[in-house]
Design a protein around this motif. Structure first.
Motif, PDB file in Angstrom:
ATOM      1  N   GLY A 246       0.871  -1.146   0.451  1.00 53.44           N
ATOM      2  CA  GLY A 246       0.033   0.281   0.267  1.00 53.44           C
ATOM      3  C   GLY A 246       0.857   1.361  -0.083  1.00 53.44           C
ATOM      4  O   GLY A 246       1.906   1.431  -0.145  1.00 53.44           O
ATOM      5  N   GLY A 247       0.543   2.677  -0.204  1.00 57.88           N
ATOM      6  CA  GLY A 247       0.128   3.446  -0.065  1.00 57.88           C
ATOM      7  C   GLY A 247      -0.066   4.881   0.762  1.00 57.88           C
ATOM      8  O   GLY A 247      -0.979   4.264   0.866  1.00 57.88           O
ATOM      9  N   LYS A 248      -0.024   5.355   0.821  1.00 67.55           N
ATOM     10  CA  LYS A 248      -0.777   7.488   1.454  1.00 67.55           C
ATOM     11  C   LYS A 248       0.364   7.923   0.435  1.00 67.55           C
ATOM     12  O   LYS A 248       2.071   9.111   1.139  1.00 67.55           O
ATOM     13  CB  LYS A 248       0.016   7.453   3.235  1.00 67.55           C
ATOM     14  N   ASN A 249       0.284   8.344  -0.213  1.00 58.14           N
ATOM     15  CA  ASN A 249       1.345   9.594  -1.292  1.00 58.14           C
ATOM     16  C   ASN A 249       0.975  10.516  -1.415  1.00 58.14           C
ATOM     17  O   ASN A 249       0.051  11.064  -1.465  1.00 58.14           O
ATOM     18  CB  ASN A 249       1.290   8.894  -2.761  1.00 58.14           C
ATOM     19  N   SER A 250       2.017  11.876  -1.260  1.00 59.88           N
ATOM     20  CA  SER A 250       1.656  12.033  -1.252  1.00 59.88           C
ATOM     21  C   SER A 250       1.514  13.398  -2.980  1.00 59.88           C
ATOM     22  O   SER A 250       3.054  12.922  -3.421  1.00 59.88           O
ATOM     23  CB  SER A 250       3.087  13.529  -0.204  1.00 59.88           C
ATOM     24  N   LEU A 251       1.122  14.813  -2.970  1.00 59.23           N
ATOM     25  CA  LEU A 251       1.430  15.402  -4.314  1.00 59.23           C
ATOM     26  C   LEU A 251       2.142  16.531  -3.567  1.00 59.23           C
ATOM     27  O   LEU A 251       1.115  16.956  -3.050  1.00 59.23           O
ATOM     28  CB  LEU A 251       0.337  15.239  -4.457  1.00 59.23           C
ATOM     29  N   ILE A 252       3.180  17.359  -3.540  1.00 58.42           N
ATOM     30  CA  ILE A 252       3.698  19.038  -3.114  1.00 58.42           C
ATOM     31  C   ILE A 252       2.891  19.459  -4.318  1.00 58.42           C
ATOM     32  O   ILE A 252       3.682  19.048  -4.959  1.00 58.42           O
ATOM     33  CB  ILE A 252       4.881  18.519  -2.459  1.00 58.42           C
ATOM     34  N   VAL A 253       1.929  20.517  -4.232  1.00 61.88           N
ATOM     35  CA  VAL A 253       1.689  21.785  -4.498  1.00 61.88           C
ATOM     36  C   VAL A 253       2.355  22.650  -4.071  1.00 61.88           C
ATOM     37  O   VAL A 253       2.465  23.283  -3.294  1.00 61.88           O
ATOM     38  CB  VAL A 253       0.874  21.703  -4.601  1.00 61.88           C
ATOM     39  N   LEU A 254       3.948  23.378  -4.444  1.00 62.26           N
ATOM     40  CA  LEU A 254       4.236  24.837  -4.541  1.00 62.26           C
ATOM     41  C   LEU A 254       4.290  25.845  -5.504  1.00 62.26           C
ATOM     42  O   LEU A 254       2.781  25.851  -6.058  1.00 62.26           O
ATOM     43  CB  LEU A 254       5.759  24.353  -5.270  1.00 62.26           C
ATOM     44  N   ASP A 255       4.461  26.872  -4.338  1.00 60.98           N
ATOM     45  CA  ASP A 255       3.795  27.964  -4.273  1.00 60.98           C
ATOM     46  C   ASP A 255       3.771  28.509  -5.974  1.00 60.98           C
ATOM     47  O   ASP A 255       3.251  29.851  -6.088  1.00 60.98           O
ATOM     48  CB  ASP A 255       3.767  29.263  -3.817  1.00 60.98           C
ATOM     49  N   ASP A 256       4.686  27.817  -6.479  1.00 60.78           N
ATOM     50  CA  ASP A 256       4.647  28.634  -8.199  1.00 60.78           C
ATOM     51  C   ASP A 256       4.679  27.915  -9.034  1.00 60.78           C
ATOM     52  O   ASP A 256       4.600  28.604 -10.365  1.00 60.78           O
ATOM     53  CB  ASP A 256       6.140  29.277  -8.196  1.00 60.78           C
ATOM     54  N   ALA A 257       3.563  26.951  -8.846  1.00 61.29           N
ATOM     55  CA  ALA A 257       2.475  26.501  -9.819  1.00 61.29           C
ATOM     56  C   ALA A 257       1.418  26.223 -10.401  1.00 61.29           C
ATOM     57  O   ALA A 257       1.220  27.728  -9.640  1.00 61.29           O
ATOM     58  CB  ALA A 257       2.460  24.491  -9.142  1.00 61.29           C
TER      59      ALA A 257
END
Length: 492
Positions: free
Chosen positions: A261-272
């Protein structure tokens, strides 16, 4: 649905498989379990569940024919894989129908899954002709070689969520490299995740007994891990079940590959680009109703764009239609069963009780669960920790890059992570600090292209990978071979 009924008469007629299992031929067995369409609860047929005795008989039979299959000319083995791929392409509509009706997939997901499963067959067809070995330094007059040899019989235990591909990605390379295979598909998706594969290889000319497809419950899986004829277990499924499989396989000194399994993170930076970030987050969170090990389980959004991102994600979630994918164009189909629905509903309720804001969705009817957004989720919230396996986007604000790394790494899992930023160098520097087996810059977390090694760290796997260059490592073992012109006269 008349077109579906006509299609099944061509490739996989119900009378061929209903009440059966596949041990090189379609054989009656028992007990029987109904094949149920999750969207409607309609019964599509029955499968015969394998008991430990049948697993033992199949493993022994597979061991008897494996050597001849491994000794077959490489072009013979490659030809079987190529014909299986051609058959999958020829019967694409029918196979996709099974993924939709039995697995609850949308048409988009079913088509994508069949495409990647067919690519796995094409890629595996190239393995028999690969050079697999090395010439080692040695003394004069002796040839020293290291070569890769088939393991023997490989047991594959596959899940319900991508039933065709997650079985095929192990079955195809294992067969191509000269192994026999006993496949135990999840009984909830035994047709699209098992019998479709059996039929493809049967029609492609695979010798009888090299592949067995035995739907079964936990006792059948336990029998696979204990059987002396099975030399390796490739398991894809939950971490809890994977621990049991790994423990049992280790006890019997079997090689084991665990993709969990996984608890996967998507990181959205402030310049996106916010619109692109929302599109990626929605795909990663809602594809196949979130029932994917790589699903985006956390969306970490930098504070400067958090409000805009959340507003747009809520609008996206509320626009996604949920319904029966076999009968209408929808974005989300049903969850696989009531147990999974109730698990997702419990986490949503617990998350709200712990302070999260239900910004969209949260409702369900029958097995249909609306696209849901949980906002302002804290590190202590159960939605932050638990794998949901449902269409729930968990949105977490953060301030600094150090905060993002801390939040993303705050999990026992380590399967897939992703970062979205207009500054690739910034994203790469941040990515170097993440504890994950898969990392995607400017993409979301759900990615697999067959040619890549796929595996997680932490409790997402046991350090092995499957796919691409990892397949030869996984499904063969080293043998050291030396050759002398004459046996030496040793002094003793």
């Amino acid at each position: 649905m008349e077109s579906w009924k006509m299609a099944t008469q061509v490739f996989l007629p119900t009378k061929l498989w209903s009440g059966k299992q596949f041990d090189g031929q379609w054989s009656a067995g028992g007990p029987l379990r109904e094949v149920v369409e999750p969207a409607t609860a309609a019964v599509l047929g029955q499968v015969a569940l394998a008991d430990p005795g049948q697993v033992a008989r199949s493993a022994a039979a597979a061991a008897q024919v494996q050597r001849a299959w491994a000794d077959a000319p490489y072009e013979t083995r490659a030809g079987v894989l190529r014909r299986a791929a051609a058959l999958a392409e020829a019967h694409a509509d029918e196979i996709q129908d099974w993924l939709v009706r039995e697995g609850g997939a949308t048409r988009l997901k079913a088509g994508s899954e069949l495409k990647v499963a067919t690519r796995a067959l094409h890629e595996a067809a190239a393995l028999p002709s690969r050079a697999v070995g090395e010439v080692l330094p040695s003394e004069p007059g002796r040839l020293s070689l290291a070569r890769r040899r088939p393991l023997g019989v490989v047991g594959v235990i596959s899940p319900f969520n991508f039933p065709l591909y997650l079985a095929m990605r192990a079955v195809a390379p294992a067969l191509a490299l000269g192994n026999a295979v006993v496949l135990k598909p999840d009984p909830r998706t035994s047709v699209c995740g098992g019998f479709v594969i059996a039929r493809l290889f049967e029609l492609a000319g695979l010798p009888a007994g090299v592949l067995h497809v035995l739907p079964g419950d936990g006792d059948a899986g336990a029998a696979l891990t204990a059987d002396p004829h099975i030399r390796m277990i490739q398991f894809t499924g939950s971490t809890a079940a994977g621990r049991k499989v790994g423990e049992a396989a280790g006890r019997h000194l079997k090689k084991v590959s665990l993709e969990l399994g996984g608890k996967n993170s998507l990181i959205v930076l402030d310049d996106a680009d916010v619109d692109l970030a929302v599109a990626n987050a929605a795909w990663g969170s809602y594809l196949h109703q979130g029932q994917i090990c790589m699903a985006t389980g956390r969306i970490l959004v930098q504070r400067g764009i958090y409000a805009r991102f959340l507003e747009k994600l809520v609008a996206k979630a509320t626009s996604l239609r949920t319904g029966d994918p076999a009968r209408e164009e929808v974005a989300l189909g049903p969850l696989i069963n009531a147990q999974q629905r109730d698990h997702a509903a419990r986490i949503v309720a617990d998350a709200q009780a712990a302070g999260a804001v239900l910004a969209a969705g949260g409702q369900h009817r029958a097995l249909f669960f609306d696209a849901t957004v949980l906002a302002d989720v804290s590190r202590e919230n159960p939605a932050f920790r638990e794998e949901i396996f449902g269409p729930v986007a968990v949105v977490v604000p953060f301030d600094t890059e150090d905060d993002a790394v801390s939040l993303a790494n705050d999990t026992v899992y380590g399967l897939s992570m992703a970062i979205i930023s207009s500054d690739v160098g910034r994203a790469l520097r941040l990515g170097e600090r993440l504890h994950t087996g898969l990392l995607h810059i400017n993409d979301q977390t759900v990615n697999d292209e067959v040619i890549n090694p796929f595996g997680g760290v932490g409790v997402s796997g046991n350090g092995t990978s499957i796919g691409g260059p990892a397949n030869i490592d996984e499904f063969t073992q080293w043998q050291w071979l030396t050759i002398k012109g004459q046996a030496p006269a040793y002094p003793l």
